[in-house]
Design an enzyme around this catalytic site. Structure first.
Site, PDB file in Angstrom:
ATOM      1  N   GLU A 270      12.756   9.435  24.751  1.00  0.00           N
ATOM      2  CA  GLU A 270      14.287   9.767  24.604  1.00  0.00           C
ATOM      3  C   GLU A 270      14.309   9.589  23.666  1.00  0.00           C
ATOM      4  O   GLU A 270      15.856  10.310  22.286  1.00  0.00           O
ATOM      5  CB  GLU A 270      15.030  10.018  25.730  1.00  0.00           C
ATOM      6  CG  GLU A 270      14.410  10.355  26.293  1.00  0.00           C
ATOM      7  CD  GLU A 270      13.955  12.922  26.444  1.00  0.00           C
ATOM      8  OE1 GLU A 270      15.250  12.264  25.900  1.00  0.00           O
ATOM      9  OE2 GLU A 270      12.475  12.370  26.449  1.00  0.00           O
ATOM     10  N   TRP A 273      13.569  10.315  20.683  1.00  0.00           N
ATOM     11  CA  TRP A 273      14.702  11.715  19.598  1.00  0.00           C
ATOM     12  C   TRP A 273      15.588  11.288  19.140  1.00  0.00           C
ATOM     13  O   TRP A 273      15.649  12.948  18.204  1.00  0.00           O
ATOM     14  CB  TRP A 273      14.603  12.401  20.869  1.00  0.00           C
ATOM     15  CG  TRP A 273      13.918  13.301  21.255  1.00  0.00           C
ATOM     16  CD1 TRP A 273      12.802  13.238  22.175  1.00  0.00           C
ATOM     17  CD2 TRP A 273      13.117  14.672  20.677  1.00  0.00           C
ATOM     18  NE1 TRP A 273      11.641  14.828  22.562  1.00  0.00           N
ATOM     19  CE2 TRP A 273      12.256  14.979  21.833  1.00  0.00           C
ATOM     20  CE3 TRP A 273      13.642  15.345  19.830  1.00  0.00           C
ATOM     21  CZ2 TRP A 273      11.006  16.031  20.908  1.00  0.00           C
ATOM     22  CZ3 TRP A 273      12.867  17.044  19.442  1.00  0.00           C
ATOM     23  CH2 TRP A 273      11.903  16.724  20.133  1.00  0.00           C
ATOM     24  N   TRP A 302      23.040  36.920  14.103  1.00  0.00           N
ATOM     25  CA  TRP A 302      23.864  36.440  15.243  1.00  0.00           C
ATOM     26  C   TRP A 302      24.900  37.789  15.539  1.00  0.00           C
ATOM     27  O   TRP A 302      25.570  37.773  14.195  1.00  0.00           O
ATOM     28  CB  TRP A 302      24.083  35.258  15.183  1.00  0.00           C
ATOM     29  CG  TRP A 302      22.886  34.180  15.561  1.00  0.00           C
ATOM     30  CD1 TRP A 302      23.256  33.284  13.578  1.00  0.00           C
ATOM     31  CD2 TRP A 302      22.185  33.949  15.936  1.00  0.00           C
ATOM     32  NE1 TRP A 302      22.031  32.697  14.146  1.00  0.00           N
ATOM     33  CE2 TRP A 302      21.050  32.727  15.472  1.00  0.00           C
ATOM     34  CE3 TRP A 302      21.571  33.858  16.925  1.00  0.00           C
ATOM     35  CZ2 TRP A 302      19.872  32.134  16.152  1.00  0.00           C
ATOM     36  CZ3 TRP A 302      20.700  33.456  17.876  1.00  0.00           C
ATOM     37  CH2 TRP A 302      19.731  32.313  17.429  1.00  0.00           C
ATOM     38  N   ASN A 337      20.513  16.962  30.149  1.00  0.00           N
ATOM     39  CA  ASN A 337      20.350  17.905  29.330  1.00  0.00           C
ATOM     40  C   ASN A 337      18.947  18.507  29.500  1.00  0.00           C
ATOM     41  O   ASN A 337      19.786  19.671  28.626  1.00  0.00           O
ATOM     42  CB  ASN A 337      18.620  16.260  28.854  1.00  0.00           C
ATOM     43  CG  ASN A 337      17.915  17.201  28.208  1.00  0.00           C
ATOM     44  OD1 ASN A 337      18.660  16.530  26.672  1.00  0.00           O
ATOM     45  ND2 ASN A 337      16.706  16.793  27.791  1.00  0.00           N
ATOM     46  N   TRP A 355      24.383  29.422  17.058  1.00  0.00           N
ATOM     47  CA  TRP A 355      24.038  28.809  17.518  1.00  0.00           C
ATOM     48  C   TRP A 355      25.985  27.291  17.134  1.00  0.00           C
ATOM     49  O   TRP A 355      25.601  26.739  17.901  1.00  0.00           O
ATOM     50  CB  TRP A 355      23.246  28.343  17.187  1.00  0.00           C
ATOM     51  CG  TRP A 355      22.663  27.477  15.363  1.00  0.00           C
ATOM     52  CD1 TRP A 355      21.968  28.656  15.456  1.00  0.00           C
ATOM     53  CD2 TRP A 355      22.868  26.903  14.691  1.00  0.00           C
ATOM     54  NE1 TRP A 355      21.580  28.549  13.575  1.00  0.00           N
ATOM     55  CE2 TRP A 355      22.441  26.814  14.021  1.00  0.00           C
ATOM     56  CE3 TRP A 355      23.060  24.934  14.952  1.00  0.00           C
ATOM     57  CZ2 TRP A 355      22.524  26.177  12.326  1.00  0.00           C
ATOM     58  CZ3 TRP A 355      23.722  24.580  14.121  1.00  0.00           C
ATOM     59  CH2 TRP A 355      23.299  24.646  12.766  1.00  0.00           C
ATOM     60  N   TRP A 378      20.836  21.653  19.570  1.00  0.00           N
ATOM     61  CA  TRP A 378      20.793  23.267  19.392  1.00  0.00           C
ATOM     62  C   TRP A 378      20.225  24.144  18.068  1.00  0.00           C
ATOM     63  O   TRP A 378      20.226  25.718  18.650  1.00  0.00           O
ATOM     64  CB  TRP A 378      22.950  23.559  18.394  1.00  0.00           C
ATOM     65  CG  TRP A 378      23.479  23.045  19.951  1.00  0.00           C
ATOM     66  CD1 TRP A 378      24.162  22.553  20.398  1.00  0.00           C
ATOM     67  CD2 TRP A 378      23.846  24.731  20.527  1.00  0.00           C
ATOM     68  NE1 TRP A 378      25.172  22.464  20.852  1.00  0.00           N
ATOM     69  CE2 TRP A 378      25.372  23.589  21.601  1.00  0.00           C
ATOM     70  CE3 TRP A 378      23.494  25.739  20.578  1.00  0.00           C
ATOM     71  CZ2 TRP A 378      25.374  24.423  22.518  1.00  0.00           C
ATOM     72  CZ3 TRP A 378      24.107  26.459  21.863  1.00  0.00           C
ATOM     73  CH2 TRP A 378      25.381  26.009  22.345  1.00  0.00           C
TER      74      TRP A 378
END
Ligand SMILES: Cc1cc2nc3c(=O)[nH]c(=O)nc-3n(C[C@H](O)[C@H](O)[C@H](O)COP(=O)(O)OP(=O)(O)OC[C@H]3O[C@@H](n4cnc5c(N)ncnc54)[C@H](O)[C@@H]3O)c2cc1C
Length: 458
Positions: A270, A273, A302, A337, A355, A378
């Protein structure tokens, strides 16, 4: 006697601070400065809870620096664009020989530092503080990594060869001074649930590594459990460094950290990430400018429906796990998360809302708001990013709730209207007076999502 200064940005700590250590080695007289950009706080609409957290962190930093004999000056620069002039005026005022700071890697911050370097006639000493320098690793063909798994494997090998060393608190010749106090940032919301002293944050890290890292992989997806470290706000302001996290993890878990499938190895992943999204934002600056990582997905049609967006934002979608998640964010400024993934997917794939609206809302609300991680999260959820969940893999909000909050303990914490329900009904409530009906039919929404992306491929 020569004087230098340390310019603090997203690194509000004294331990393991490379710029502070370098400054203390370079000169006997050291000052510290933090520039406030209130206009920028407004423009980017930083969450009231984050403003309070930032102010507390600055007060704590001032206290720590004062014990080293270093005064922290809090200077109102007015605006981000005015920083070069403000820094140059500050350097003139104290006749500084040099200003030390950690390098920042986002495109606007790079441009700011270049302008500051010019304004200071080369006296800005930028020091790399990253766990993985974004320029250090590239693919065999020399291109930057675009996919997480090979990036993380390469990072592990790299870090195994050169395990990062944490720096001690520097020593100085200064005598302790009276700490300055940061002014109140107008609209603030109490952040006192989040520890802010280095000592308290390090204790939090120690406890996590000693008691919970082992079970991290099994526990981390269940929001009703205390399965994750909750260190993200401290990492976002740099009250703690990722090096300190890794060092403590290794001290507790030893060689296990290199096994990606162990609890400690999974937590290490993590942290990677976080590095990965920094690496992406640096190498692909279009993502910082509101563009999709995968350019063809910028054509997705969108929706921009304020009513549906408000229902999502307020936690009134009729999907209990989404509503609990959004109410957790609203009430606490933080979200688990798994819930960030579920609620982001719901906005993009069930409501088909851009988004970027969700990204902005999270930045405006989160106590741990971090541009690169938020943007990466996102874009992952919207299937526009790196490693994007393929567009045809769409979270079902009901089964996600059943899987990750099976007994509804988390849901009931934030959606007490459903108290009388249990089992399947808690995740798919019948029509009720005091809880909204589902604002969208997931099965229909899923088909629309597929069509939105399939049309791009045609
Ligand atoms: C839509 C979306 C938005 C997000 N926005 C942010 C944000 O603004 N700020 C932020 O710090 N994280 C963000 N994340 C990542 C992640 O959700 C949080 O870092 C995590 O929930 C923080 O909880 P923790 O400290 O208990 O994490 P732990 O599980 O204990 O992980 C340790 C640390 O690793 C980092 N980390 C963990 N997961 C990720 C991840 N997926 N991406 C990047 N870094 C990660 C964080 O710094 C975290 O504190 C976002 C994720 C999604 C899906």
């Amino acid at each position: 006697m020569s004087t230098v200064a340390v310019w603090f940005r997203h690194d509000l700590r004294c331990l393991d601070h490379r710029a502070l250590s370098a400054a203390c080695e370079a000169a006997d007289s050291v000052r510290a400065v933090y520039f406030l950009c209130p206009e920028q706080l407004d423009e980017h609409v930083i969450a009231p809870i984050r403003r309070h957290y930032l102010r507390r962190a600055l007060d704590e930093l001032a206290t720590q620096l004062a014990t080293l004999g270093i005064e922290l000056d809090i200077v109102n620069a007015g605006h981000f664009r005015a920083l070069p002039q403000a820094l140059s005026a500050y350097a003139d005022k104290f006749q500084l020989e040099a200003v030390y700071a950690h390098k920042e890697w986002l495109v606007d911050e790079i441009a700011r530092d270049e302008a500051c370097q010019q304004a200071l006639n080369g006296k800005l000493q930028l020091i790399d503080d990253s766990l993985i320098n974004p320029l250090a690793l590239s693919k065999d063909d020399g291109d930057p990594y675009k996919v997480f798994t090979p990036f993380s494997k390469r990072c592990r090998t790299y870090l195994q060869q050169q395990f990062p060393r944490c720096l001690r608190r520097p020593t100085t010749k200064g005598v302790s001074v009276i700490p300055s106090q940061c002014p109140v940032f107008g609209d603030e919301k109490p952040s006192t649930d989040w520890p802010v002293t280095e000592e308290a944050v390090l204790n939090q890290l120690r406890t996590f590594c000693a008691e919970r890292a082992e079970d991290y992989q099994e526990q981390r997806d269940f929001p009703a459990e205390q399965g994750t470290s909750t260190l993200s706000p401290a990492l976002a302001l740099g009250i703690i460094s990722p090096r300190q996290c890794l060092a403590r993890l290794q001290a507790e878990a030893g060689e296990q950290i290199w096994e990606a499938k162990s609890g400690p190895g999974c937590w290490f992943n993590e942290l990677l990430w976080r590095e990965f999204y920094r690496h992406i934002a640096f190498h692909f600056p279009r993502v910082v400018k509101g563009k999709a990582f995968q350019p063809h997905t910028d054509k997705v049609a969108w929706r921009y429906d304020q009513k549906d967006f408000d229902a999502w934002r307020e936690g009134n979608t009729g999907y209990p796990i989404v509503d609990a998640a959004m109410r957790q964010l609203k009430e606490t400024g933080w979200m688990h998360n798994r819930l960030r993934m579920i609620s982001a997917s719901f906005l993009c794939k069930d409501l088909h809302i851009d988004w970027r609206w969700g990204e902005k809302h999270f930045l405006e609300t989160l106590v741990d708001a971090d541009f690169a991680s938020n943007n990466g999260g996102w874009q992952w959820a919207a299937s526009t990013g790196t490693d994007a969940a393929p567009y045809f893999r769409i979270f079902n909000p009901t089964t996600q709730g059943q899987r990750f909050d099976p007994d509804g303990r988390f849901i009931l914490r934030y959606v007490p209207e459903l108290n009388a329900l249990s089992g399947k009904a808690l995740h798919q409530p019948p029509a009720m007076d005091h809880y909204p009906a589902q604002i969208v039919d997931h099965a229909v929404a899923r088909k629309i999502s597929l069509a939105l992306f399939q049309n791009l491929a045609d």
